[in-house]
Scaffold this motif. Structure first.
Motif, PDB file in Angstrom:
ATOM      1  N   PRO A   6      29.802  27.112  -6.342  1.00 40.78           N
ATOM      2  CA  PRO A   6      28.954  26.008  -6.803  1.00 40.78           C
ATOM      3  C   PRO A   6      27.463  26.338  -6.826  1.00 40.78           C
ATOM      4  O   PRO A   6      26.644  25.456  -7.062  1.00 40.78           O
ATOM      5  N   ALA A   7      27.095  27.590  -6.601  1.00 41.35           N
ATOM      6  CA  ALA A   7      25.680  27.958  -6.526  1.00 41.35           C
ATOM      7  C   ALA A   7      24.939  27.698  -7.833  1.00 41.35           C
ATOM      8  O   ALA A   7      23.728  27.464  -7.825  1.00 41.35           O
ATOM      9  N   GLY A   8      25.633  27.715  -8.954  1.00 46.14           N
ATOM     10  CA  GLY A   8      24.985  27.512 -10.247  1.00 46.14           C
ATOM     11  C   GLY A   8      24.348  26.148 -10.418  1.00 46.14           C
ATOM     12  O   GLY A   8      23.427  25.977 -11.214  1.00 46.14           O
ATOM     13  N   ILE A   9      24.813  25.170  -9.650  1.00 52.79           N
ATOM     14  CA  ILE A   9      24.207  23.836  -9.750  1.00 52.79           C
ATOM     15  C   ILE A   9      23.751  23.270  -8.405  1.00 52.79           C
ATOM     16  O   ILE A   9      23.124  22.217  -8.372  1.00 52.79           O
ATOM     17  N   HIS A  10      24.055  23.977  -7.310  1.00 59.21           N
ATOM     18  CA  HIS A  10      23.684  23.433  -5.998  1.00 59.21           C
ATOM     19  C   HIS A  10      22.847  24.371  -5.146  1.00 59.21           C
ATOM     20  O   HIS A  10      22.583  24.057  -3.986  1.00 59.21           O
ATOM     21  N   SER A  11      22.437  25.514  -5.656  1.00 62.16           N
ATOM     22  CA  SER A  11      21.619  26.419  -4.839  1.00 62.16           C
ATOM     23  C   SER A  11      20.145  26.072  -4.988  1.00 62.16           C
ATOM     24  O   SER A  11      19.737  25.345  -5.890  1.00 62.16           O
ATOM     25  N   ARG A  12      19.378  26.634  -4.109  1.00 66.80           N
ATOM     26  CA  ARG A  12      17.930  26.374  -4.075  1.00 66.80           C
ATOM     27  C   ARG A  12      17.263  26.785  -5.392  1.00 66.80           C
ATOM     28  O   ARG A  12      16.343  26.122  -5.861  1.00 66.80           O
ATOM     29  N   ALA A  13      17.724  27.866  -6.012  1.00 65.77           N
ATOM     30  CA  ALA A  13      17.097  28.394  -7.233  1.00 65.77           C
ATOM     31  C   ALA A  13      17.848  28.021  -8.507  1.00 65.77           C
ATOM     32  O   ALA A  13      17.490  28.481  -9.579  1.00 65.77           O
ATOM     33  N   VAL A  19      18.002  20.856  -1.135  1.00 62.30           N
ATOM     34  CA  VAL A  19      17.931  22.160  -0.487  1.00 62.30           C
ATOM     35  C   VAL A  19      18.107  21.969   1.016  1.00 62.30           C
ATOM     36  O   VAL A  19      17.665  20.976   1.575  1.00 62.30           O
ATOM     37  N   SER A  20      18.818  22.889   1.615  1.00 63.30           N
ATOM     38  CA  SER A  20      18.939  22.911   3.075  1.00 63.30           C
ATOM     39  C   SER A  20      19.344  24.321   3.491  1.00 63.30           C
ATOM     40  O   SER A  20      19.963  25.060   2.721  1.00 63.30           O
ATOM     41  N   ASP A  21      18.982  24.668   4.711  1.00 63.06           N
ATOM     42  CA  ASP A  21      19.334  25.997   5.210  1.00 63.06           C
ATOM     43  C   ASP A  21      20.844  26.164   5.330  1.00 63.06           C
ATOM     44  O   ASP A  21      21.387  27.225   5.034  1.00 63.06           O
ATOM     45  N   LYS A  22      21.543  25.110   5.751  1.00 61.59           N
ATOM     46  CA  LYS A  22      23.013  25.162   5.887  1.00 61.59           C
ATOM     47  C   LYS A  22      23.654  25.388   4.516  1.00 61.59           C
ATOM     48  O   LYS A  22      24.592  26.176   4.369  1.00 61.59           O
ATOM     49  N   ASN A  23      23.159  24.703   3.498  1.00 64.30           N
ATOM     50  CA  ASN A  23      23.670  24.866   2.140  1.00 64.30           C
ATOM     51  C   ASN A  23      23.476  26.308   1.674  1.00 64.30           C
ATOM     52  O   ASN A  23      24.403  26.924   1.141  1.00 64.30           O
ATOM     53  N   ASP A  24      22.272  26.844   1.889  1.00 66.93           N
ATOM     54  CA  ASP A  24      21.999  28.232   1.495  1.00 66.93           C
ATOM     55  C   ASP A  24      22.923  29.206   2.218  1.00 66.93           C
ATOM     56  O   ASP A  24      23.448  30.144   1.621  1.00 66.93           O
ATOM     57  N   GLU A  25      23.124  28.969   3.503  1.00 66.17           N
ATOM     58  CA  GLU A  25      23.976  29.849   4.314  1.00 66.17           C
ATOM     59  C   GLU A  25      25.419  29.849   3.806  1.00 66.17           C
ATOM     60  O   GLU A  25      26.037  30.901   3.645  1.00 66.17           O
ATOM     61  N   LEU A  26      25.955  28.667   3.528  1.00 63.13           N
ATOM     62  CA  LEU A  26      27.343  28.575   3.072  1.00 63.13           C
ATOM     63  C   LEU A  26      27.524  29.138   1.666  1.00 63.13           C
ATOM     64  O   LEU A  26      28.525  29.794   1.375  1.00 63.13           O
ATOM     65  N   LEU A  27      26.566  28.900   0.788  1.00 63.97           N
ATOM     66  CA  LEU A  27      26.661  29.450  -0.567  1.00 63.97           C
ATOM     67  C   LEU A  27      26.594  30.976  -0.538  1.00 63.97           C
ATOM     68  O   LEU A  27      27.328  31.643  -1.269  1.00 63.97           O
TER      69      LEU A  27
END
Length: 101
Positions: free
Chosen positions: A9-16, A25-33
């Motif tokens: 899901p990084a294409g629509i839910h990652s920081r960039a 954006v969240s650190d947990k989200n970045d870590e899991l992606l």
């Protein structure tokens, strides 16, 4: 032929991500992606576990809340026969429809 779908899901839910319209954006989200596409994630069971954890995080954080549920209602005369309610039915083809007397 078997088709494969990448559930990343990084294409629509990652920081960039350019389509991250919620700007979540969240650190947990970045870590899991990142964990979901790491070399360890070549093990499909591990990747599945990571994405389930990511989904749980999204449920907890609620970065996107659906506000609209579209409902399509279509009236059909009772004399029409072979009219399917399921679009995946083979009767969905218009030349299969008919009219009874």
């Amino acid at each position: 032929m078997e088709r494969w779908y990448d559930p990343d899901p990084a294409g629509i839910h990652s920081r960039a991500a350019p389509f991250n319209y919620s700007h979540f954006v969240s650190d947990k989200n970045d870590e899991l992606l990142a964990a979901g596409v790491s070399t360890v994630a070549f093990d499909s069971e591990h990747r599945k576990k990571i994405f389930h954890e990511w989904q749980g995080n999204m449920v907890e954080e609620v970065p996107i809340a659906p506000t609209v549920y579209r409902y399509n209602l279509m009236g059909v005369n009772k004399r029409v026969v072979n009219y399917p309610l399921d679009s995946s039915s083979e009767n969905y083809l218009p030349w299969v429809l008919g009219v009874s007397e």
